[in-house]
Structures are given as C-alpha cells and as structure tokens.
Scaffold this motif. Structure first.
Motif, PDB file in Angstrom:
ATOM      1  N   THR B  45       0.852  -1.182   0.000  1.00 41.62           N
ATOM      2  CA  THR B  45       0.000   0.000   0.000  1.00 41.62           C
ATOM      3  C   THR B  45       0.887   1.231   0.000  1.00 41.62           C
ATOM      4  OG1 THR B  45      -1.732  -1.141   1.238  1.00 41.62           O
ATOM      5  CG2 THR B  45      -1.782   1.268   1.250  1.00 41.62           C
ATOM      6  N   SER B  46       0.704   2.092  -0.992  1.00 41.88           N
ATOM      7  CA  SER B  46       1.509   3.305  -1.059  1.00 41.88           C
ATOM      8  C   SER B  46       1.099   4.268   0.055  1.00 41.88           C
ATOM      9  CB  SER B  46       1.324   3.983  -2.419  1.00 41.88           C
ATOM     10  OG  SER B  46       2.052   5.189  -2.478  1.00 41.88           O
ATOM     11  N   LEU B  47       2.097   4.784   0.767  1.00 36.42           N
ATOM     12  CA  LEU B  47       1.831   5.715   1.861  1.00 36.42           C
ATOM     13  C   LEU B  47       2.133   7.157   1.441  1.00 36.42           C
ATOM     14  CD1 LEU B  47       3.434   3.683   4.791  1.00 36.42           C
ATOM     15  CD2 LEU B  47       0.996   3.907   4.257  1.00 36.42           C
ATOM     16  N   LEU B  48       3.345   7.362   0.968  1.00 34.24           N
ATOM     17  CA  LEU B  48       3.786   8.714   0.614  1.00 34.24           C
ATOM     18  C   LEU B  48       4.784   8.634  -0.534  1.00 34.24           C
ATOM     19  CD1 LEU B  48       4.362  10.063   4.238  1.00 34.24           C
ATOM     20  CD2 LEU B  48       2.696  11.000   2.631  1.00 34.24           C
ATOM     21  N   LEU B  49       4.716   9.639  -1.398  1.00 35.65           N
ATOM     22  CA  LEU B  49       5.667   9.767  -2.512  1.00 35.65           C
ATOM     23  C   LEU B  49       6.330  11.124  -2.386  1.00 35.65           C
ATOM     24  CD1 LEU B  49       6.765   8.864  -5.362  1.00 35.65           C
ATOM     25  CD2 LEU B  49       4.831  10.129  -6.316  1.00 35.65           C
ATOM     26  N   ILE B  50       7.648  11.150  -2.369  1.00 37.84           N
ATOM     27  CA  ILE B  50       8.388  12.417  -2.289  1.00 37.84           C
ATOM     28  C   ILE B  50       9.216  12.579  -3.559  1.00 37.84           C
ATOM     29  CG2 ILE B  50       9.938  13.844  -0.927  1.00 37.84           C
ATOM     30  CD1 ILE B  50       9.577  12.036   1.399  1.00 37.84           C
ATOM     31  N   GLN B  51       8.983  13.663  -4.264  1.00 42.13           N
ATOM     32  CA  GLN B  51       9.807  13.966  -5.434  1.00 42.13           C
ATOM     33  C   GLN B  51      11.175  14.453  -4.957  1.00 42.13           C
ATOM     34  OE1 GLN B  51       8.870  13.170  -8.401  1.00 42.13           O
ATOM     35  NE2 GLN B  51       6.794  12.672  -7.808  1.00 42.13           N
ATOM     36  N   SER B  52      12.167  14.337  -5.829  1.00 47.98           N
ATOM     37  CA  SER B  52      13.532  14.690  -5.436  1.00 47.98           C
ATOM     38  C   SER B  52      13.660  16.171  -5.065  1.00 47.98           C
ATOM     39  CB  SER B  52      14.515  14.367  -6.562  1.00 47.98           C
ATOM     40  OG  SER B  52      14.190  15.096  -7.721  1.00 47.98           O
ATOM     41  N   SER B  53      12.753  16.993  -5.586  1.00 49.38           N
ATOM     42  CA  SER B  53      12.812  18.435  -5.292  1.00 49.38           C
ATOM     43  C   SER B  53      12.115  18.795  -3.983  1.00 49.38           C
ATOM     44  CB  SER B  53      12.161  19.212  -6.438  1.00 49.38           C
ATOM     45  OG  SER B  53      10.827  18.788  -6.608  1.00 49.38           O
ATOM     46  N   GLN B  54      11.431  17.822  -3.383  1.00 52.26           N
ATOM     47  CA  GLN B  54      10.688  18.083  -2.153  1.00 52.26           C
ATOM     48  C   GLN B  54      11.502  17.680  -0.934  1.00 52.26           C
ATOM     49  OE1 GLN B  54       7.236  15.695  -3.207  1.00 52.26           O
ATOM     50  NE2 GLN B  54       6.068  17.539  -3.672  1.00 52.26           N
ATOM     51  N   ARG B  61      -1.211  10.920  10.201  1.00 51.00           N
ATOM     52  CA  ARG B  61      -0.188  10.770  11.252  1.00 51.00           C
ATOM     53  C   ARG B  61       1.197  10.466  10.688  1.00 51.00           C
ATOM     54  NH1 ARG B  61      -0.631   6.484  13.885  1.00 51.00           N
ATOM     55  NH2 ARG B  61      -2.201   5.423  12.630  1.00 51.00           N
ATOM     56  N   LEU B  62       1.320  10.413   9.381  1.00 51.76           N
ATOM     57  CA  LEU B  62       2.587  10.068   8.747  1.00 51.76           C
ATOM     58  C   LEU B  62       3.263  11.297   8.161  1.00 51.76           C
ATOM     59  CD1 LEU B  62       1.526   6.895   6.731  1.00 51.76           C
ATOM     60  CD2 LEU B  62       2.383   7.005   9.067  1.00 51.76           C
ATOM     61  N   ASN B  63       4.577  11.358   8.365  1.00 54.71           N
ATOM     62  CA  ASN B  63       5.372  12.424   7.761  1.00 54.71           C
ATOM     63  C   ASN B  63       6.659  11.807   7.252  1.00 54.71           C
ATOM     64  OD1 ASN B  63       7.818  14.436   8.194  1.00 54.71           O
ATOM     65  ND2 ASN B  63       6.011  15.676   7.744  1.00 54.71           N
ATOM     66  N   ALA B  64       6.958  12.032   5.974  1.00 60.07           N
ATOM     67  CA  ALA B  64       8.192  11.515   5.404  1.00 60.07           C
ATOM     68  C   ALA B  64       9.065  12.683   4.995  1.00 60.07           C
ATOM     69  CB  ALA B  64       7.904  10.619   4.209  1.00 60.07           C
ATOM     70  N   SER B  65      10.336  12.586   5.313  1.00 61.23           N
ATOM     71  CA  SER B  65      11.290  13.622   4.912  1.00 61.23           C
ATOM     72  C   SER B  65      12.324  13.017   3.981  1.00 61.23           C
ATOM     73  CB  SER B  65      11.975  14.223   6.141  1.00 61.23           C
ATOM     74  OG  SER B  65      12.794  13.241   6.763  1.00 61.23           O
ATOM     75  N   LEU B  66      12.942  13.882   3.195  1.00 62.92           N
ATOM     76  CA  LEU B  66      13.962  13.441   2.253  1.00 62.92           C
ATOM     77  C   LEU B  66      15.143  14.392   2.288  1.00 62.92           C
ATOM     78  CD1 LEU B  66      14.938  11.649  -0.129  1.00 62.92           C
ATOM     79  CD2 LEU B  66      13.715  13.219  -1.658  1.00 62.92           C
ATOM     80  N   SER B  69      20.976  14.839  -0.472  1.00 67.42           N
ATOM     81  CA  SER B  69      22.438  14.978  -0.442  1.00 67.42           C
ATOM     82  C   SER B  69      23.092  13.984   0.502  1.00 67.42           C
ATOM     83  CB  SER B  69      22.829  16.405  -0.057  1.00 67.42           C
ATOM     84  OG  SER B  69      22.326  16.715   1.221  1.00 67.42           O
ATOM     85  N   SER B  70      22.383  13.645   1.583  1.00 72.76           N
ATOM     86  CA  SER B  70      22.960  12.682   2.525  1.00 72.76           C
ATOM     87  C   SER B  70      22.444  11.282   2.276  1.00 72.76           C
ATOM     88  CB  SER B  70      22.653  13.087   3.973  1.00 72.76           C
ATOM     89  OG  SER B  70      21.271  13.006   4.226  1.00 72.76           O
ATOM     90  N   GLY B  71      21.560  11.120   1.302  1.00 74.22           N
ATOM     91  CA  GLY B  71      21.045   9.791   0.964  1.00 74.22           C
ATOM     92  C   GLY B  71      20.157   9.193   2.038  1.00 74.22           C
ATOM     93  N   ARG B  72      19.274  10.024   2.607  1.00 77.12           N
ATOM     94  CA  ARG B  72      18.448   9.523   3.704  1.00 77.12           C
ATOM     95  C   ARG B  72      17.011  10.016   3.598  1.00 77.12           C
ATOM     96  NH1 ARG B  72      21.565  10.618   9.266  1.00 77.12           N
ATOM     97  NH2 ARG B  72      21.534  12.706   8.418  1.00 77.12           N
ATOM     98  N   SER B  73      16.119   9.154   4.075  1.00 77.30           N
ATOM     99  CA  SER B  73      14.720   9.518   4.236  1.00 77.30           C
ATOM    100  C   SER B  73      14.246   8.935   5.560  1.00 77.30           C
ATOM    101  CB  SER B  73      13.867   8.970   3.095  1.00 77.30           C
ATOM    102  OG  SER B  73      12.494   9.245   3.321  1.00 77.30           O
ATOM    103  N   THR B  74      13.344   9.640   6.217  1.00 77.52           N
ATOM    104  CA  THR B  74      12.760   9.111   7.448  1.00 77.52           C
ATOM    105  C   THR B  74      11.253   9.138   7.324  1.00 77.52           C
ATOM    106  OG1 THR B  74      12.758  11.271   8.517  1.00 77.52           O
ATOM    107  CG2 THR B  74      14.687   9.890   8.877  1.00 77.52           C
ATOM    108  N   LEU B  75      10.636   8.143   7.922  1.00 75.15           N
ATOM    109  CA  LEU B  75       9.183   8.085   8.023  1.00 75.15           C
ATOM    110  C   LEU B  75       8.825   8.220   9.494  1.00 75.15           C
ATOM    111  CD1 LEU B  75       6.397   7.625   6.653  1.00 75.15           C
ATOM    112  CD2 LEU B  75       6.683   5.197   7.193  1.00 75.15           C
ATOM    113  N   TYR B  76       8.110   9.265   9.805  1.00 72.91           N
ATOM    114  CA  TYR B  76       7.702   9.553  11.177  1.00 72.91           C
ATOM    115  C   TYR B  76       6.241   9.150  11.339  1.00 72.91           C
ATOM    116  CZ  TYR B  76       6.611  12.386  15.324  1.00 72.91           C
ATOM    117  OH  TYR B  76       6.199  12.817  16.554  1.00 72.91           O
ATOM    118  N   ILE B  77       5.973   8.311  12.341  1.00 73.53           N
ATOM    119  CA  ILE B  77       4.611   7.888  12.636  1.00 73.53           C
ATOM    120  C   ILE B  77       4.253   8.434  14.010  1.00 73.53           C
ATOM    121  CG2 ILE B  77       3.015   5.960  12.928  1.00 73.53           C
ATOM    122  CD1 ILE B  77       4.900   4.248  11.247  1.00 73.53           C
ATOM    123  N   ALA B  78       3.253   9.277  14.051  1.00 78.40           N
ATOM    124  CA  ALA B  78       2.841   9.881  15.318  1.00 78.40           C
ATOM    125  C   ALA B  78       1.785   9.027  15.999  1.00 78.40           C
ATOM    126  CB  ALA B  78       2.292  11.280  15.067  1.00 78.40           C
ATOM    127  N   ALA B  79       1.861   8.985  17.321  1.00 78.28           N
ATOM    128  CA  ALA B  79       0.839   8.305  18.138  1.00 78.28           C
ATOM    129  C   ALA B  79       0.493   6.936  17.570  1.00 78.28           C
ATOM    130  CB  ALA B  79      -0.404   9.183  18.240  1.00 78.28           C
TER     131      ALA B  79
END
Lengths: 114, 112
Positions: B45-54, B61-66, B69-79
C-alpha cells in the motif's frame, strides 16, 4: 475506482511446469510493472510494460516473460518452473508510466513450486 | 549500483509512541522516493511519494522527509496504534522511467 487486480491469488505447481499470471491495472493506467518478492532476496524488479512494449527488464532468466495487451492488462509467464521460483509475484500500475506518478500495487499471486 | 537499506530491521513498541523509521540509499541521484506498508502475505500500500525536489510529505499521522544529499529519508509515525503493525518499505527510482529499488524493510509491531 477499482484497484489493481491479480489472478489467481494462489497457485501450486510442480517443477518443470509453466505458469501464467494475470494483472489488471487501475483503469486509465498504462504502465504495468512486475516484481518478485522472496524472504531471501526481498522485492526484485522483473519487467515493465508501457503501451504494449517492454520498457525495462530486470536481471531474471529468459524463463520469465511477459506481455501487455491493448487494454493495458498484463500477463507474465514462467516456464520450466524451479523450486526457487516460489514467491509472491506483485504487479503495480501507474498512470502514464515512470517515476512522477505513484505506483499502485495489487494483492499479489502466491506461487508455490513443489 | 543503488543500494537501499532500512534501519531498524524490526521494531516493537507500545501503543501511543512516536516512531521514526530510517531509509538510506547509496546513490543520491534519485528521481523520487516512495514509502509503502505491507501487511503479512498481502500487496503493498503506497503511503507517501516524495519527489527529489521536495523535502517532506505528510498524510495524517505520517510524515516523510527526504535529504537527497545525505542519501536519507525518514518516516515519522505519530501516536502509533496496533493497526500500524506491518512491514514498512521504502523504494527509490533513478529517473521517471526506471524501476523501483526497494529497501530491506522494517517490521513494526505496535502492542496495546
């Protein structure tokens, strides 16, 4: 809108047989990709079809083949099955093909080779 | 060759905790990154899609960061809730016609 559908959901075959799996993409989606998922190798890309043409291919032997029809439905075929082909086969569709649009996955076909 | 790694491989937490799942990729030249969840024996199930410019995307409750440059993404799940129990996968794409390259997954269990 109906999601990606795959048939059959479960399949049991014996070594040496061949199998055909079917995938119907979301209405309006023209790109269909196939992936194999196993506990040891994770998710691996098999191939992608866009407008009835194979656009990308993963590193799988020629026993794995596919095709796409004019209505965007896709089939994949595995010939001369081996025990190692036991896996969950997932298909995904996206609207116009490529990375800008999300890929939406079907429930998968669980293939067991005995 | 692009390699995608997810840490931790498994996580077990009590309900209500805020969680961070990590995804690392070796080649920063990506087109986009997608987060999925997979329930046992089921499809993705697709949760989030982040383009390279974002930099980030949010859905409920989900937040994904990208950080490309450091080659990392995090998925934050609240509560977190027991219904969040699943395997979470990240995947990257090199360009807009390329295949998805998947990470190894994080198996999450949220207990009541």
């Amino acid at each position: 809108k109906a999601g990606v559908t795959q048939t059959p959901r479960y399949l049991i075959k014996t070594r040496g047989q061949q199998v055909t799996l079917s995938c119907s993409p979301i209405s309006g989606h023209r790109s269909v990709s196939w992936y194999q998922q196993t506990p040891g190798q994770g998710l691996q890309f098999l191939f992608e079809y866009f407008s009835e043409t194979q656009r990308n291919k993963g590193n799988f032997p020629g026993r794995f083949s596919g095709r796409q029809f004019s209505n965007s439905r896709s089939e994949m075929n595995v010939s001369t099955l081996e025990l190692g082909d036991s896996a969950l086969y997932l298909c995904a569709s996206s609207p116009i093909g490529g990375g800008y649009n999300e890929q939406f996955f079907g429930p998968g076909t669980r293939l067991t080779v005995l | 060759k692009q390699e995608v790694t997810q840490i931790p491989a498994a996580l077990s937490v009590p309900e209500g905790e805020n969680l961070v799942l990590n995804c690392s990729f070796t080649d920063s030249a990506i087109y986009n990154l997608q987060w999925f969840r997979q329930d046992p024996g089921k499809g993705l199930t697709s949760l989030l899609l982040i383009q390279s410019s974002q930099r980030e995307q949010t859905s409920g409750r989900l937040n994904a960061s990208l950080d490309k440059s450091s080659g990392r993404s995090t998925l934050y799940i609240a509560a977190s809730q027991p219904g969040d129990s699943a395997t979470y996968l990240c995947a990257v794409r090199r360009d807009n016609t390329d295949k998805l390259i998947f990470g190894t997954g994080t198996r999450l269990q949220v207990f009541p």
